[in-house]
Design an enzyme around this catalytic site. Structure first.
Site, PDB file in Angstrom:
ATOM      1  N   HIS A  22       0.830  -1.206   0.000  1.00  0.00           N
ATOM      2  CA  HIS A  22       0.000   0.000   0.000  1.00  0.00           C
ATOM      3  C   HIS A  22       0.865   1.257   0.000  1.00  0.00           C
ATOM      4  O   HIS A  22       0.550   2.241  -0.673  1.00  0.00           O
ATOM      5  CB  HIS A  22      -0.909   0.024   1.231  1.00  0.00           C
ATOM      6  CG  HIS A  22      -2.087  -0.885   1.129  1.00  0.00           C
ATOM      7  ND1 HIS A  22      -3.387  -0.448   1.192  1.00  0.00           N
ATOM      8  CD2 HIS A  22      -2.163  -2.233   0.959  1.00  0.00           C
ATOM      9  CE1 HIS A  22      -4.212  -1.478   1.071  1.00  0.00           C
ATOM     10  NE2 HIS A  22      -3.493  -2.573   0.949  1.00  0.00           N
ATOM     11  N   ASP A 116      -5.631   6.349   1.790  1.00  0.00           N
ATOM     12  CA  ASP A 116      -5.810   4.930   1.514  1.00  0.00           C
ATOM     13  C   ASP A 116      -7.239   4.510   1.849  1.00  0.00           C
ATOM     14  O   ASP A 116      -7.881   5.056   2.755  1.00  0.00           O
ATOM     15  CB  ASP A 116      -4.817   4.112   2.341  1.00  0.00           C
ATOM     16  CG  ASP A 116      -4.785   2.657   1.945  1.00  0.00           C
ATOM     17  OD1 ASP A 116      -5.677   1.900   2.370  1.00  0.00           O
ATOM     18  OD2 ASP A 116      -3.889   2.257   1.182  1.00  0.00           O
ATOM     19  N   ALA A 352      13.626  -7.963  -2.361  1.00  0.00           N
ATOM     20  CA  ALA A 352      14.418  -8.054  -3.591  1.00  0.00           C
ATOM     21  C   ALA A 352      14.142  -6.826  -4.458  1.00  0.00           C
ATOM     22  O   ALA A 352      13.039  -6.275  -4.422  1.00  0.00           O
ATOM     23  CB  ALA A 352      14.053  -9.321  -4.370  1.00  0.00           C
ATOM     24  N   GLN A 354      12.785  -5.795  -7.172  1.00  0.00           N
ATOM     25  CA  GLN A 354      11.913  -6.439  -8.152  1.00  0.00           C
ATOM     26  C   GLN A 354      11.946  -5.765  -9.520  1.00  0.00           C
ATOM     27  O   GLN A 354      11.955  -6.449 -10.551  1.00  0.00           O
ATOM     28  CB  GLN A 354      10.475  -6.484  -7.616  1.00  0.00           C
ATOM     29  CG  GLN A 354       9.490  -7.163  -8.562  1.00  0.00           C
ATOM     30  CD  GLN A 354       8.248  -7.621  -7.859  1.00  0.00           C
ATOM     31  OE1 GLN A 354       8.304  -8.501  -7.002  1.00  0.00           O
ATOM     32  NE2 GLN A 354       7.114  -7.032  -8.197  1.00  0.00           N
ATOM     33  N   TRP A 372      -1.627  -6.361  -7.103  1.00  0.00           N
ATOM     34  CA  TRP A 372      -1.772  -5.414  -8.211  1.00  0.00           C
ATOM     35  C   TRP A 372      -0.436  -4.809  -8.635  1.00  0.00           C
ATOM     36  O   TRP A 372      -0.145  -4.672  -9.821  1.00  0.00           O
ATOM     37  CB  TRP A 372      -2.753  -4.298  -7.850  1.00  0.00           C
ATOM     38  CG  TRP A 372      -2.999  -3.378  -9.013  1.00  0.00           C
ATOM     39  CD1 TRP A 372      -2.595  -2.087  -9.153  1.00  0.00           C
ATOM     40  CD2 TRP A 372      -3.692  -3.716 -10.226  1.00  0.00           C
ATOM     41  NE1 TRP A 372      -2.999  -1.589 -10.371  1.00  0.00           N
ATOM     42  CE2 TRP A 372      -3.674  -2.566 -11.045  1.00  0.00           C
ATOM     43  CE3 TRP A 372      -4.323  -4.871 -10.686  1.00  0.00           C
ATOM     44  CZ2 TRP A 372      -4.269  -2.547 -12.315  1.00  0.00           C
ATOM     45  CZ3 TRP A 372      -4.912  -4.848 -11.946  1.00  0.00           C
ATOM     46  CH2 TRP A 372      -4.877  -3.700 -12.747  1.00  0.00           C
ATOM     47  N   SER A 374       2.626  -6.039  -8.410  1.00  0.00           N
ATOM     48  CA  SER A 374       3.416  -7.033  -9.138  1.00  0.00           C
ATOM     49  C   SER A 374       2.828  -7.316 -10.510  1.00  0.00           C
ATOM     50  O   SER A 374       3.557  -7.494 -11.491  1.00  0.00           O
ATOM     51  CB  SER A 374       3.503  -8.335  -8.333  1.00  0.00           C
ATOM     52  OG  SER A 374       4.300  -8.165  -7.188  1.00  0.00           O
ATOM     53  N   GLU A 377       3.670  -4.426 -12.848  1.00  0.00           N
ATOM     54  CA  GLU A 377       5.113  -4.422 -13.123  1.00  0.00           C
ATOM     55  C   GLU A 377       5.493  -5.578 -14.039  1.00  0.00           C
ATOM     56  O   GLU A 377       6.350  -5.432 -14.916  1.00  0.00           O
ATOM     57  CB  GLU A 377       5.890  -4.486 -11.801  1.00  0.00           C
ATOM     58  CG  GLU A 377       5.781  -3.204 -10.984  1.00  0.00           C
ATOM     59  CD  GLU A 377       6.163  -3.382  -9.528  1.00  0.00           C
ATOM     60  OE1 GLU A 377       6.820  -4.406  -9.206  1.00  0.00           O
ATOM     61  OE2 GLU A 377       5.812  -2.512  -8.708  1.00  0.00           O
ATOM     62  N   ALA A 392      -6.950 -11.699  -0.353  1.00  0.00           N
ATOM     63  CA  ALA A 392      -7.488 -10.399  -0.758  1.00  0.00           C
ATOM     64  C   ALA A 392      -8.254 -10.527  -2.082  1.00  0.00           C
ATOM     65  O   ALA A 392      -9.031 -11.457  -2.267  1.00  0.00           O
ATOM     66  CB  ALA A 392      -6.368  -9.374  -0.818  1.00  0.00           C
ATOM     67  N   GLU A 393      -8.001  -9.606  -3.030  1.00  0.00           N
ATOM     68  CA  GLU A 393      -8.728  -9.616  -4.306  1.00  0.00           C
ATOM     69  C   GLU A 393      -7.935 -10.311  -5.405  1.00  0.00           C
ATOM     70  O   GLU A 393      -8.195 -10.135  -6.598  1.00  0.00           O
ATOM     71  CB  GLU A 393      -9.052  -8.174  -4.722  1.00  0.00           C
ATOM     72  CG  GLU A 393      -7.939  -7.396  -5.391  1.00  0.00           C
ATOM     73  CD  GLU A 393      -6.802  -6.944  -4.483  1.00  0.00           C
ATOM     74  OE1 GLU A 393      -6.051  -6.049  -4.888  1.00  0.00           O
ATOM     75  OE2 GLU A 393      -6.644  -7.479  -3.367  1.00  0.00           O
TER      76      GLU A 393
END
Length: 486
Positions: A22, A116, A352, A354, A372, A374, A377, A392-393
């Site tokens: 978040h 948020d 890491a 990413q 979301w 990841s 990206e 979660a979703e």
């Protein structure tokens, strides 16, 4: 003396202080708005400030008006921050942070508060103080539309069993054949009354807010942007992908926490590999996989014969999970030694870099939990994905990747869990091994996924350029906030 219309627009950003997933995109968004000449203040705790200080300092050195304003946590909350449940949100964040945040808003009177979703009380606070509140969602339009369809039509309660499939009524593009089961649906939409209460508070606050900012771009989810605005009735600004704001090595390497293995070490390891030969495996910053499932995943990665980088967060250094005095192996005996000796695998036990990994020429696929951040990206790195949603979703996002965008394949998980691991295996070794071989083996199917991802990646880069759709939404929001002063 400058008129109120000539002064910089001032926006406060309030990220959810528990989860890196978040915080990171909201910090990127705050920095993005500062680059457009907005006066930006990020509200956070002192400890979280340390995670993003370097990036903000670089922005200030470029003349951007961006800073942090820290607040203290109420007594007794510090030790709760490592715990996440949907029920905790209600206790910790709906009430206990309200007073210090409201006092800051009362003193400073910004043009806008970007909050948020897990601070629904900020809608009421903003209305009382005359400060528009804009919701910041850390997920995409498609999962939000799926949640709305589930909430509005309740198809999950019209089937005979938890494994029976149901369609989501009302969504655009019905030819995508989007179907779910109760087993794949969040508990607060099916069986958890207290979680449902929190979810309803979030939706109610969103409807009372000035609008919604989402880290996505129009060409990725165009039909769902129209549904979100016209059918769901939300004012919407798509400003992403905000991670593209990080352009140089330092920004990409330092985004989030300190790396457990140096970025240079990881990149050197990747440099030794053939193009598109490495599978990147990561399940995000919060998901904790059961030791039994870790073991199965390790077996499957080794059996696949393909090289991999595995971000195995929360795995004990000893490779043994201790519970009630007994030890259970998280990894097969000698696994790490074999992977090191053969050069087939690199295990990262914490954070890491990413972005650097996904962009590397040696990486040919991404096994992801469908968070979301990841997902976006991975798509923008032109990578086909193996989807392994857990919580979660994430099952909704899996459907976007596999059924709508057609840039990934399912590993075969059929059961939603909470973010805390449960002691069971939901995906067998055979399923994991088959998915890895299918994706990393290449062929026409995978190249078509790669082509689709490449097209979406090119559109993402155009969206954030001057004149692009996301650039236009950023400028549009700033101009709207200016006009409100009149």
């Amino acid at each position: 003396m400058a008129s109120s219309e000539d002064k910089k627009v001032e926006i406060f950003f309030l990220p959810w202080i528990v989860a890196r997933g978040h915080m990171i995109p909201m910090i990127d968004t705050a920095r993005l708005f500062a680059s457009y000449g907005v006066k930006v203040t990020i509200l956070t705790t002192h400890d979280n400030l340390q995670l993003f200080q370097d990036g903000v300092d670089r922005d200030r050195s470029l003349g951007r008006d961006i800073d942090f304003l820290t607040f203290d946590l109420p007594e007794g909350c510090e030790n709760l921050l490592s715990i996440f449940t949907i029920n905790l949100n209600e206790e910790l964040f709906i009430e206990k942070l309200r007073e210090p945040i409201e006092q800051i808003l009362r003193d400073r009177r910004p043009d806008c508060l970007v909050s948020d979703m897990f601070y629904p009380w900020t809608a009421e606070s903003g209305a009382r103080l005359g400060i528009p509140r804009i919701v910041f969602h850390v997920t995409g339009l498609f999962p939000l539309c799926c949640e709305e369809a589930t909430r509005r039509h309740a198809p999950q309660h019209k089937v005979d069993s938890a494994k029976a499939t149901f369609a989501l009524p009302g969504l655009p593009n019905p030819n995508h054949n989007i179907e779910f089961t109760r087993l794949k649906t969040q508990s607060w939409l099916t069986t958890e009354p207290k979680g449902a209460k929190v979810f309803e508070a979030i939706v109610d606050a969103e409807l009372k807010s000035h609008g919604v900012i989402i880290n996505s771009y129009y060409d990725l989810e165009a039909p769902y942007a129209e549904y979100f605005k016209n059918d769901m009735g939300r004012k919407l600004w798509l400003v992403g992908p905000v991670y593209l704001f990080n352009k140089n090595y330092e920004e990409k390497a330092q985004r989030g926490e300190k790396n457990s293995i140096g970025g240079v070490t990881i990149l050197n390891w990747l440099d030794s590999k053939e193009p598109k030969s490495v599978l990147y495996v990561s399940f995000g910053s919060q998901v904790r996989m059961a030791p039994e499932q870790f073991f199965v995943l390790a077996e499957a990665l080794e059996a696949s014969g393909h090289s991999f980088i595995w971000v195995a967060r929360y795995m004990p250094e000893s490779g043994v999970h201790k519970e009630e005095g007994s030890g259970r192996r998280v990894l097969p005996e000698g696994f790490e030694e074999r992977m090191t000796k053969s050069g087939k695998g690199l295990i990262v036990r914490s954070w890491a870099p990413q972005l650097l990994i996904l962009e590397h020429r040696a990486v040919g696929g991404f096994m992801t939990h469908c968070g979301w951040n990841s997902t976006v990206e991975g798509i923008c790195a032109c990578l086909p994905m193996i989807t392994w949603p857990l919580a979660a979703e994430q099952f909704f996002i899996e459907s976007l990747v596999v059924d709508v965008l057609k840039t990934g394949i399912r590993v075969g998980n059929e059961e939603w869990m909470s973010l805390h691991w449960e002691p069971k295996v939901t995906v067998t070794r055979e399923k994991v091994e088959t998915a890895v071989k299918r994706l990393m083996g290449g062929g026409g199917e995978v190249e078509e996924m790669r082509r689709r991802a490449r097209e979406l990646s090119e559109k993402a880069k155009k969206a954030v350029e001057p004149g692009g759709s996301s650039d236009a939404d950023v400028v549009g929001l700033i101009n709207e906030l200016k006009s409100r002063r009149k």
